[in-house]
Design a protein around this motif. Structure first.
Motif, PDB file in Angstrom:
ATOM      1  N   GLU B  42      48.201  47.318  36.648  1.00 45.59           N
ATOM      2  CA  GLU B  42      48.657  45.965  36.291  1.00 45.59           C
ATOM      3  C   GLU B  42      49.403  45.440  37.517  1.00 45.59           C
ATOM      4  O   GLU B  42      50.410  46.030  37.929  1.00 45.59           O
ATOM      5  CB  GLU B  42      49.580  46.018  35.080  1.00 45.59           C
ATOM      6  CG  GLU B  42      50.119  44.654  34.675  1.00 45.59           C
ATOM      7  CD  GLU B  42      51.030  44.753  33.453  1.00 45.59           C
ATOM      8  OE1 GLU B  42      50.500  44.895  32.346  1.00 45.59           O
ATOM      9  OE2 GLU B  42      52.269  44.690  33.627  1.00 45.59           O
ATOM     10  N   MET B  43      48.903  44.382  38.102  1.00 47.39           N
ATOM     11  CA  MET B  43      49.450  43.908  39.369  1.00 47.39           C
ATOM     12  C   MET B  43      49.849  42.438  39.292  1.00 47.39           C
ATOM     13  O   MET B  43      49.212  41.648  38.595  1.00 47.39           O
ATOM     14  CB  MET B  43      48.407  44.086  40.490  1.00 47.39           C
ATOM     15  CG  MET B  43      48.115  45.535  40.821  1.00 47.39           C
ATOM     16  SD  MET B  43      46.751  46.213  39.884  1.00 47.39           S
ATOM     17  CE  MET B  43      45.443  46.053  41.089  1.00 47.39           C
ATOM     18  N   HIS B  44      50.881  42.119  40.042  1.00 52.37           N
ATOM     19  CA  HIS B  44      51.359  40.742  40.106  1.00 52.37           C
ATOM     20  C   HIS B  44      51.671  40.403  41.559  1.00 52.37           C
ATOM     21  O   HIS B  44      52.356  41.167  42.239  1.00 52.37           O
ATOM     22  CB  HIS B  44      52.634  40.598  39.253  1.00 52.37           C
ATOM     23  CG  HIS B  44      53.316  39.280  39.407  1.00 52.37           C
ATOM     24  ND1 HIS B  44      54.677  39.143  39.329  1.00 52.37           N
ATOM     25  CD2 HIS B  44      52.825  38.038  39.647  1.00 52.37           C
ATOM     26  CE1 HIS B  44      54.994  37.866  39.507  1.00 52.37           C
ATOM     27  NE2 HIS B  44      53.900  37.185  39.702  1.00 52.37           N
ATOM     28  N   GLY B  45      51.150  39.277  42.026  1.00 43.39           N
ATOM     29  CA  GLY B  45      51.434  38.846  43.387  1.00 43.39           C
ATOM     30  C   GLY B  45      51.657  37.342  43.449  1.00 43.39           C
ATOM     31  O   GLY B  45      51.189  36.590  42.586  1.00 43.39           O
ATOM     32  N   ARG B  46      52.385  36.912  44.463  1.00 39.79           N
ATOM     33  CA  ARG B  46      52.618  35.479  44.665  1.00 39.79           C
ATOM     34  C   ARG B  46      52.616  35.219  46.167  1.00 39.79           C
ATOM     35  O   ARG B  46      53.375  35.826  46.911  1.00 39.79           O
ATOM     36  CB  ARG B  46      53.961  35.062  44.087  1.00 39.79           C
ATOM     37  CG  ARG B  46      54.295  33.585  44.322  1.00 39.79           C
ATOM     38  CD  ARG B  46      55.707  33.278  43.868  1.00 39.79           C
ATOM     39  NE  ARG B  46      55.870  33.533  42.459  1.00 39.79           N
ATOM     40  CZ  ARG B  46      57.014  33.952  41.895  1.00 39.79           C
ATOM     41  NH1 ARG B  46      58.072  34.202  42.655  1.00 39.79           N
ATOM     42  NH2 ARG B  46      57.086  34.148  40.598  1.00 39.79           N
ATOM     43  N   THR B 118      48.035  40.547  31.068  1.00 39.56           N
ATOM     44  CA  THR B 118      48.666  41.866  31.077  1.00 39.56           C
ATOM     45  C   THR B 118      47.636  42.916  30.667  1.00 39.56           C
ATOM     46  O   THR B 118      46.539  42.579  30.207  1.00 39.56           O
ATOM     47  CB  THR B 118      49.854  41.949  30.101  1.00 39.56           C
ATOM     48  OG1 THR B 118      49.345  41.833  28.759  1.00 39.56           O
ATOM     49  CG2 THR B 118      50.868  40.847  30.369  1.00 39.56           C
TER      50      THR B 118
END
Lengths: 510, 482
Positions: B42-46, B118
């Motif tokens: 599960e990855m999150h980037g900005r 998610t």
């Protein structure tokens, strides 16, 4: 084409202070303690800062200038025998602890689908280690006007060549900072840089159009690579127009079987595809079966597969200076090393990570885990895989002298291989006819095609150290989600007998 | 502070023309092999990318600097870096002013918070895989594959007053089934010390199916496994065929892989320079030339139903190598680049459009091919006397750009069709063909359907393609892979 000998040993640099100023150990404490509290048997944290610059040029004008800085962290756990992974942004203890929790959630969701518990090969603890690659000048410390000016200078020289209609050029620069910590107590902080300049000349005329690219490989070097250390770009650019003109006017090859003398500027890619990928143990065990593929070099043939001729000696390493895969410790905290893959023509080793090493009872990992960004999970990736030269062995000219009817192959271009690494097809930048031991001008429309073991078994001789070159690529792809890895391949020139050559002009609709 | 506030800050601190693109990306995935999960995440980037232009000696320069961003305090340094990079750059080729302000009510609230996914999005998939793994084990099959859901929210703001926002959900599931003899070689195989390196285990069969999705609500793992099983059943009988030319049915997936490559080489500028397959020499392109006698349309359209993509330019370069650094924020319009079988358009940025008096044609991230055909693949199989059905291409690379001659391999399903039925699996081949030449040789084009291609689905998951009948597809050699 003259290759400039390496200069004095590269200066050793410190790690970028903006990276070491980050709260690396506090993040590790937060993530790893949370993972321990949640019952994880294994956990690691990576903090990565990647800086990447890409410039492209069309003729003598800048076409694109982009820079990208990536900074993030990732937590990987083994919880109840199952992998879990989460990555994110925000370098705070709260974020690090939350990522440990999300990694455990992914492990729990995955638990019903995981019949076999994850086990990892043992590895000694490497506490507080630092490592920096060998380079002289950080390319990101060089003034932008100087960087673009150098590429435009080379482009202008190439475009001024007789018969050159257009040019394109690119410059790719990378600096990679990594911090790793795991529950066992290993902590490593590492930095490496790499550069990839390339220039292509285009000839448009009655012959249609033809192109020729520089042979300079990407290198684990700094800006000094553009200014005379490790390669002479000015000399190569000066040679290309006449070589391109000869290529454009060359006769089309007659399809058939030929003896090939292949330069390392081409052979590195054949090594990459037909040896490098074929000896990844995760592929051989089927972990990549739906995507990158498997391997004909199945595990039951370790120690017995007749991969190539007796002069074939191939190693994997993550230690050679200026190697694109070189590093001090891999992304599982395993110390870098050198190991045999093919010895005397027999398959004797695979590339490993800790899970694969444990799964097959092979002892410790040989350090081939790598993740290309903080957003991706480490997986088994290729080290520098290299074909050994023969000490005191022949020059390329001597190898050519042994051929009655053949082709001399220079530079890489097109490549393709099947999902079990049997059938491959490669083209090149330049192909020369060999007649009675001498070069007899270029031919075009050439692709050589073979089955991997047929090809390597047909290797009659390898050249000496004077023919050796460390080639490589920035963009080795593998895995889902897709990851890109830099990797080098050293090789001498080598002589192959009776390889199938296609005339590409007669393929397709022709 | 909202994500949109970061763009406000970028515009506030800018001292000259800038365009800022912020991409918020959430992604989740599951991967499996041999009926067991192997990895997940599960990855999150900005990321904020700032493109600045500057007047420099000799013209106008442009540069882009991007960074992962966590705090508004980082924005000023990023903008300053972009402006410094532009001032230090050499003049750009064919510069134009940044895209002007324009209302885009279709974007909705441009300050809305990012969309999220998610790992729970894949919970039903995980349950379906659990059932499929059990069935596969009972059937003597091994399942491999990957499921991924990515939700990107793209915000754009420029010093010219343009504000845009778009959400792009993309999902894919790939399911590869193999007969359970993937493992070690059997004693009956050839001696590996001799011959051509040993054949793969006798009887090994492999089939692949894939599906693109925006939400995963429409993904039925049970149905996908049923199709894999059906194809593995086709392979109970095997036939070895030599290389050569065979009548071939290409389903929509392999067609997509070929069309995508052709689109990725459709630079107008390169064609005028004489350096791609669409060049006609002496500065001319092949626009206006008939590529096929069949009424083929090739197009991209960001609003194509079910295949929606970002409706504005948000990257500095298109896959064919055309720079769109000055054009970020520009509306991506539908472009029918082949119409009725005639090449009608190529990829062109605003700078080159101004230089040539033609229109700018930024490409969308989807591709549609339609020839008005109505026959399904099954109907085309039924009307085939003898030919090959090739379900997947792999490792496609360019051999000769002048003809766009490509090489590649068949994979995970080559079948012999006789008298209207699939009768056996066939060995794999290496092929050398040009998609442009194939278009001209196709003798039948069926009904277009949404499809996930195999080779390029890391990059393009939104395509609508028909099946093709090629009378003489060129297979150069046999691949021993299975």
């Amino acid at each position: 084409m003259a290759i400039v000998p390496p200069g004095p040993p590269s200066a050793r640099h410190g790690i970028d202070p903006s990276f070491t100023a980050l709260p690396l150990h506090a993040l590790a404490d937060a993530a790893l303690s949370r993972a321990r509290d949640l019952g994880c048997s294994y956990a690691d944290l990576r903090v990565e800062q990647l800086r990447e610059g890409l410039r492209s040029f069309r003729d003598t004008a800048l076409e694109s200038s982009t820079d990208h800085a990536t900074l993030g962290l990732a937590v990987r756990v083994v919880h109840d025998g199952v992998w879990g992974f989460a990555s994110g942004i925000g370098l705070t203890a709260d974020v690090a602890a939350r990522l440990a929790e999300r990694a455990v959630v992914t492990a729990r969701i995955s638990k019903p689908l995981t019949p076999h518990r994850v086990e990892l090969a043992d590895e000694p603890v490497h506490a507080d280690r630092t490592w920096v690659s060998a380079y002289d000048v950080d390319p990101f410390d060089v003034d932008e006007a100087e960087r673009q000016g150098r590429m435009l200078e080379l482009s202008a020289a190439l475009l001024a060549g007789e018969g050159v209609s257009h040019t394109s050029a690119s410059l790719h620069l990378v600096r990679e900072d990594k911090f790793f910590a795991n529950l066992a107590g290993t902590t490593t902080t590492q930095q490496r840089v790499r550069v990839q300049p390339a220039l292509t000349a285009v000839s448009v005329g009655a012959h249609g159009f033809a192109t020729m690219r520089t042979l300079a490989p990407p290198a684990g070097r700094g800006w000094e690579y553009l200014t005379g250390t490790g390669w002479d770009f000015d000399a190569e650019v000066a040679e290309i127009p006449s070589l391109l003109a000869e290529h454009a006017a060359a006769p089309s090859v007659e399809a058939g079987r030929y003896d090939l003398v292949i330069e390392p500027s081409n052979l590195f890619l054949t090594i990459h595809e037909s040896i490098g990928h074929a000896t990844e143990l995760d592929r051989a065990l089927g972990y990549e079966a739906a995507y990158a593929g498997t391997s004909f070099a199945t595990f039951d043939q370790l120690g017995s597969l007749h991969y190539g001729s007796p002069v074939m000696h191939v190693t994997g390493d993550r230690v050679v200076d200026h190697g694109l895969a070189s590093i001090g410790y891999d992304d599982e905290g395993v110390a870098a090393t050198t190991f045999d893959i093919v010895s005397g023509g027999t398959l004797v080793g695979y590339q490993l990570n800790r899970q694969m090493a444990a799964e097959k009872g092979l002892g410790p990992s040989n350090g081939c885990a790598y993740a290309d960004s903080p957003g991706h999970i480490p997986m088994q990736r290729m080290p520098n895989v290299s074909l050994a030269a023969e000490p005191g062995g022949p020059s390329s000219e001597e190898l050519i002298g042994r051929v009655e009817r053949g082709l001399y192959v220079v530079g890489d271009k097109s490549w393709s291989i099947d999902m079990q690494r049997y059938n491959f097809q490669f083209t090149g930048q330049r192909f020369y006819r060999i007649e009675d031991g001498r070069l007899a001008g270029q031919v075009k429309d050439v692709a050589y095609q073979a089955t991997t073991t047929d090809f390597w078994r047909s290797m009659e001789a390898v050249g000496g150290e004077q023919t050796y070159l460390l080639g490589g690529a920035f963009n080795c792809g593998k895995g889902q989600p897709g990851q890109s890895a830099p990797v080098s391949h050293g090789s001498p020139s080598a002589l192959f007998r009776g390889v199938n050559v296609l005339n590409t002009a007669s393929e397709g609709a022709a | 502070m909202s994500v949109a506030d970061l763009l406000d800050e970028a515009l506030r601190v800018a001292t000259g023309p800038v365009v800022a693109v912020l991409t918020e990306r959430h992604e989740v995935n599951l991967r499996w092999a041999a009926n067991a999960l192997t990895t997940n995440g599960e990855m999150h980037g900005r990321s904020l990318a700032v493109t600045a232009t500057a007047e420099v000696e000799g013209g106008t320069a442009v540069a882009t600097v991007a960074a992962d961003l966590t705090d508004v305090g980082e924005v000023a340094a990023l903008v300053a870096a972009a402006e410094a990079a532009a001032r230090a750059a050499s003049p750009a080729d064919e510069p134009v002013p940044l895209v002007a302000d324009e209302a885009h009510p279709e974007d909705g609230d441009v300050r809305a918070e990012p969309a999220v996914t998610t790992v729970e999005t894949l919970a039903d998939v995980a349950a379906g895989l659990g059932r499929a793994f059990e069935r596969a084990a009972a059937d003597g099959h091994l399942l491999y594959g990957f499921a991924e859901h990515v939700v990107s929210t793209v915000y754009l703001a420029s010093s010219t007053g343009l504000r845009r926002r778009g959400v792009e959900p993309q999902g894919r599931l790939e399911l590869n089934g193999k007969s359970d003899d993937l493992g070690p070689r059997s004693a009956s195989d050839d001696d590996p010390a001799e011959g051509s390196g040993g054949r793969p285990p006798v009887g090994q069969r492999s089939a692949w199916v894939g599906q693109a999705t925006r939400t995963f609500d429409d993904v039925d793992v049970d149905a996908l496994y049923a199709e894999v099983s059906r194809r593995l059943g086709w392979a109970r009988r095997t036939v070895e065929l030599p290389p050569g030319r065979y009548e071939t049915l290409l389903p929509p997936g392999p067609v997509a892989d070929l069309v995508i490559y052709a689109a990725w080489t459709a630079s107008a500028r390169d064609a005028e320079d004489g350096s791609n397959v669409f060049a006609a020499g002496e500065g001319r392109t092949r626009i206006g030339e008939r590529l096929t006698p069949l009424p083929v349309d090739l197009l991209w359209d960001p609003a194509w139903p079910g295949q929606e993509t970002l409706p504005f330019v948000a990257s500095t370069m298109s896959p064919d190598g055309t720079s769109f650094a000055f054009d970020q924020g520009l509306a991506v319009e539908p472009v029918r680049w082949v119409e009725g079988g005639v090449l009608t358009e190529l990829v062109r940025n605003r700078g080159h459009a101004a230089a040539t008096g033609l229109r700018a044609t930024p490409p969308a991230d989807n591709f549609v091919m339609d020839a008005g055909g109505t026959a399904t693949l099954e109907e085309m199989i039924a009307s085939t006397q003898r030919g090959l059905l090739v379900t997947c291409f792999w490792y496609i690379r360019e051999v000769d750009p002048e003809r766009l001659l490509l090489t590649g391999l068949t994979r995970d399903g080559v079948y012999l069709v006789e008298d209207g039925e699939v009768v056996a699996a066939v060995n794999n081949f290496r092929w050398n063909e040009s998609p442009v030449e194939l278009l001209g040789r196709a003798t039948e084009i069926g009904a277009s359907v949404p499809v996930l291609c195999r080779e390029w689905n890391d990059y393009v998951s939104k395509t609508v393609m028909p099946p093709l009948r090629i009378p003489d597809f060129n297979y150069s050699t046999v691949s021993q892979a299975s």
